[in-house]
Design a protein around this motif. Sequence first.
Motif: not given
Length: 160
Positions: A148-160, A108-115
């Motif tokens: 109650g209803l709150i936001d979620s983040y998409i977080m990302y990192k290029w690993l190489e 893998f070259r990157a990692m993403q957290f979807n929520s």
Amino acid sequence: MIRAMTKQDFREFWPVFKDVILQQETYAFDPQMDENRAYQIWCEEPIKAFVYEDNGQVMGSYYLKANAMGPSDHICNCGYMVSPQARGKGVARKLCEHSQQQALLLGFRAMQFNSVVSSNQIAVALWEKLGYEIIGTIPKAYRHPHLGLIDSYIMYKWLE
């Protein structure tokens, strides 16, 4: 300290896992999920699952899986859980650092957290310290039991 998770490890970790999903503050997992389904989601469906062990006790765990297929199969996804007695002791950091190394070893070259739930400020701050960026916000994506209803983040990192 960090090694592949066994079925017995998961059985030992199940009370922590169950407590996390019952709280409904950080994971979008069905709080009524049973141990067998949880094992399937955490250990069988991902490529790998790991455990952080200290003095023979499971203190945390993570899974690693592809985030998508085909032309996006170079991006992985992970989920982490840490027992209450291990919080604030660097276990989540060690698990995340280990997961990045494993991701690279698996190609893998990157990692993403979807929520990442926006109210989980400790996790957001840790992921940012480890080089992840918030690349998107999903408005009102999470039904928090107290906020109650709150936001979620998409977080990302290029690993190489």
